[in-house]
Design a protein around this motif. Structure first.
Motif, PDB file in Angstrom:
ATOM      1  N   THR A 144      19.448  43.089 -24.380  1.00  0.00           N
ATOM      2  CA  THR A 144      18.367  43.867 -24.998  1.00  0.00           C
ATOM      3  C   THR A 144      17.891  44.997 -24.082  1.00  0.00           C
ATOM      4  OG1 THR A 144      17.607  41.943 -26.241  1.00  0.00           O
ATOM      5  CG2 THR A 144      16.046  43.744 -25.992  1.00  0.00           C
ATOM      6  N   ILE A 145      17.727  44.717 -22.803  1.00  0.00           N
ATOM      7  CA  ILE A 145      17.213  45.714 -21.861  1.00  0.00           C
ATOM      8  C   ILE A 145      18.152  46.911 -21.785  1.00  0.00           C
ATOM      9  CG2 ILE A 145      16.450  46.143 -19.503  1.00  0.00           C
ATOM     10  CD1 ILE A 145      14.770  44.065 -21.032  1.00  0.00           C
ATOM     11  N   ILE A 146      19.442  46.658 -21.584  1.00  0.00           N
ATOM     12  CA  ILE A 146      20.405  47.742 -21.449  1.00  0.00           C
ATOM     13  C   ILE A 146      20.567  48.491 -22.761  1.00  0.00           C
ATOM     14  CG2 ILE A 146      22.417  46.259 -21.917  1.00  0.00           C
ATOM     15  CD1 ILE A 146      22.310  49.208 -19.444  1.00  0.00           C
ATOM     16  N   PHE A 147      20.486  47.780 -23.899  1.00  0.00           N
ATOM     17  CA  PHE A 147      20.556  48.442 -25.209  1.00  0.00           C
ATOM     18  C   PHE A 147      19.385  49.410 -25.377  1.00  0.00           C
ATOM     19  CE2 PHE A 147      23.512  46.806 -28.602  1.00  0.00           C
ATOM     20  CZ  PHE A 147      24.456  46.320 -27.721  1.00  0.00           C
ATOM     21  N   GLY A 192       5.218  44.311 -12.337  1.00  0.00           N
ATOM     22  CA  GLY A 192       3.978  43.783 -12.895  1.00  0.00           C
ATOM     23  C   GLY A 192       3.142  44.900 -13.488  1.00  0.00           C
ATOM     24  N   PHE A 193       1.930  44.555 -13.933  1.00  0.00           N
ATOM     25  CA  PHE A 193       1.048  45.543 -14.542  1.00  0.00           C
ATOM     26  C   PHE A 193       0.723  46.679 -13.576  1.00  0.00           C
ATOM     27  CE2 PHE A 193      -0.120  42.242 -17.708  1.00  0.00           C
ATOM     28  CZ  PHE A 193      -0.001  43.022 -18.852  1.00  0.00           C
ATOM     29  N   THR A 194       0.498  46.334 -12.309  1.00  0.00           N
ATOM     30  CA  THR A 194       0.129  47.360 -11.323  1.00  0.00           C
ATOM     31  C   THR A 194       1.225  48.406 -11.204  1.00  0.00           C
ATOM     32  OG1 THR A 194      -1.174  45.761 -10.074  1.00  0.00           O
ATOM     33  CG2 THR A 194      -0.538  47.789  -8.931  1.00  0.00           C
ATOM     34  N   ARG A 195       2.478  47.942 -11.066  1.00  0.00           N
ATOM     35  CA  ARG A 195       3.578  48.907 -10.933  1.00  0.00           C
ATOM     36  C   ARG A 195       3.766  49.711 -12.214  1.00  0.00           C
ATOM     37  NH1 ARG A 195       9.736  47.201  -9.609  1.00  0.00           N
ATOM     38  NH2 ARG A 195       9.839  47.026 -11.868  1.00  0.00           N
ATOM     39  N   VAL A 201       8.229  45.300 -19.840  1.00  0.00           N
ATOM     40  CA  VAL A 201       7.629  45.572 -21.155  1.00  0.00           C
ATOM     41  C   VAL A 201       8.266  44.688 -22.227  1.00  0.00           C
ATOM     42  CG1 VAL A 201       7.320  47.314 -22.961  1.00  0.00           C
ATOM     43  CG2 VAL A 201       6.990  47.930 -20.557  1.00  0.00           C
ATOM     44  N   ILE A 202       9.578  44.575 -22.225  1.00  0.00           N
ATOM     45  CA  ILE A 202      10.272  43.765 -23.237  1.00  0.00           C
ATOM     46  C   ILE A 202       9.907  42.291 -23.110  1.00  0.00           C
ATOM     47  CG2 ILE A 202      12.548  42.942 -23.983  1.00  0.00           C
ATOM     48  CD1 ILE A 202      11.912  45.704 -25.007  1.00  0.00           C
ATOM     49  N   ASN A 203       9.791  41.820 -21.881  1.00  0.00           N
ATOM     50  CA  ASN A 203       9.408  40.421 -21.674  1.00  0.00           C
ATOM     51  C   ASN A 203       7.975  40.149 -22.110  1.00  0.00           C
ATOM     52  OD1 ASN A 203      11.470  38.560 -20.258  1.00  0.00           O
ATOM     53  ND2 ASN A 203      11.753  40.532 -19.228  1.00  0.00           N
ATOM     54  N   LEU A 204       7.104  41.150 -22.008  1.00  0.00           N
ATOM     55  CA  LEU A 204       5.747  41.010 -22.533  1.00  0.00           C
ATOM     56  C   LEU A 204       5.748  40.952 -24.055  1.00  0.00           C
ATOM     57  CD1 LEU A 204       3.477  43.445 -20.446  1.00  0.00           C
ATOM     58  CD2 LEU A 204       3.354  40.950 -20.512  1.00  0.00           C
TER      59      LEU A 204
END
Length: 241
Positions: A79-82, A199-202, A67-70
Motif C-alpha cells: 500500500t505504501i509504495i502504491f 511520529g506526529f512531531t516529525r 499517515v497510512i497506519n493512522l
C-alpha cells in the motif's frame, strides 16, 4: 491500488480547482485568435498545477507509512509504495496538464487522441511482460510513470506542430523551474525526516518546513519576473483594501 487512488484523488482536487478556472480562459483565448495568450496560460496552468499538487504531495510521500497506519487498522501489502508511485505518476502528468487543454482548444485532435490512447494502453502489455518475468506488483506503476513522461513529451511536441509552442521556452519556463523548486523542497524535507523519529512531531515539522521552503523557492526560482510583479500588485491591492 484503490487506497492509492483515493489518496491521489483527495490531493488532485486542490490542483483541479485551479485548472477549472484557467481551462475556459485557454479555450477563450484560442477562440478569439490570441494564440500567444493561450500558450502562455497553458504554461501557467501546468506550472502552478504542479506546484499545488506537489505542495501537499511531498510531505505525504515522506510520511506515507505513518499517515497510512493512522488511517487504516490493517494495511494491505504494497500500500505504501502504491500510494507513493501513484502520486508521482500524477505529478508527472501535471507537468503538461495545461497543454492538454491547449491541444483541445486548437482542435483537429484525431491524431493526438490516437497516439495518446495507444501510449497509455501500452501499460497493459508492458505490465504483462513485467509480471511474466516475476517483477513485484508495483512495477506496473513504475511503468506508468515512464509512460506518463513519454506522453508529456509528445504533448509538447504536438503543440509545437499545431500551435507553434516553443519547446525551449516551455523547458525554461516550466520544466526547469519545477525541477529547481522540487529539488529544494525535497532537500528541505530530508532534514527533519532523518533527524527526527517517526511520529506526529516529525509529520508536523516536516510539513511546515517543507511548505516554507516550497513557498520561498517558488517565489525565488519558480516564478517569472512578470508573475512576481503580479503577485506584489495583488498583495498590495489586498493590503490597501
Amino acid at each position: 491500488y484503490a487506497i492509492a487512488n483515493q489518496v491521489n484523488g483527495q490531493l488532485y482536487a486542490f490542483a483541479a480547482n485551479m485548472l477549472k478556472a484557467l481551462g475556459p480562459q485557454i479555450m477563450k483565448s484560442e477562440g478569439s485568435g490570441d494564440r500567444q495568450r493561450m500558450l502562455n496560460l497553458s504554461m501557467v496552468a501546468s506550472k502552478y498545477g504542479f506546484y499545488l499538487l506537489a505542495f501537499f504531495s511531498i510531505p505525504l510521500i515522506f510520511e506515507m507509512p505513518f499517515v497510512i497506519n493512522l488511517w487504516l487498522n490493517k494495511v494491505p501489502n504494497n500500500t505504501i509504495i502504491f500510494c507513493r508511485l501513484v502520486l508521482i505518476a500524477t505529478m508527472c502528468n501535471m507537468i503538461t496538464v495545461g497543454l492538454q487543454t491547449a491541444i483541445q482548444s486548437v482542435g483537429n485532435i484525431k491524431l493526438y487522441q490516437t497516439v495518446m490512447g495507444s501510449l497509455l494502453l501500452l501499460n497493459l502489455p508492458v505490465g504483462w511482460v513485467l509480471f511474466k518475468f516475476g517483477n513485484p506488483p508495483y512495477a506496473i506503476l513504475i511503468s506508468l510513470i515512464i509512460i506518463e513522461l513519454i506522453a508529456g513529451s509528445f504533448r509538447i511536441f504536438f503543440l509545437k506542430l499545431k500551435a507553434g509552442l516553443s519547446v525551449i521556452e516551455y523547458i525554461n519556463r516550466v520544466v526547469m523551474k519545477i525541477i529547481i523548486v522540487l529539488t529544494i523542497a525535497i532537500s528541505g524535507a530530508l532534514i527533519p525526516f532523518y533527524l527526527l523519529e517517526q511520529g506526529f512531531t516529525r509529520l508536523i515539522v516536516l510539513s511546515l518546513f517543507s511548505a516554507l521552503l516550497f513557498v520561498i523557492s517558488i517565489y525565488s526560482f519558480g516564478m517569472d519576473k512578470k508573475e512576481k510583479v503580479q503577485i506584489k500588485e495583488w498583495i498590495q491591492l489586498k493590503f490597501n483594501r
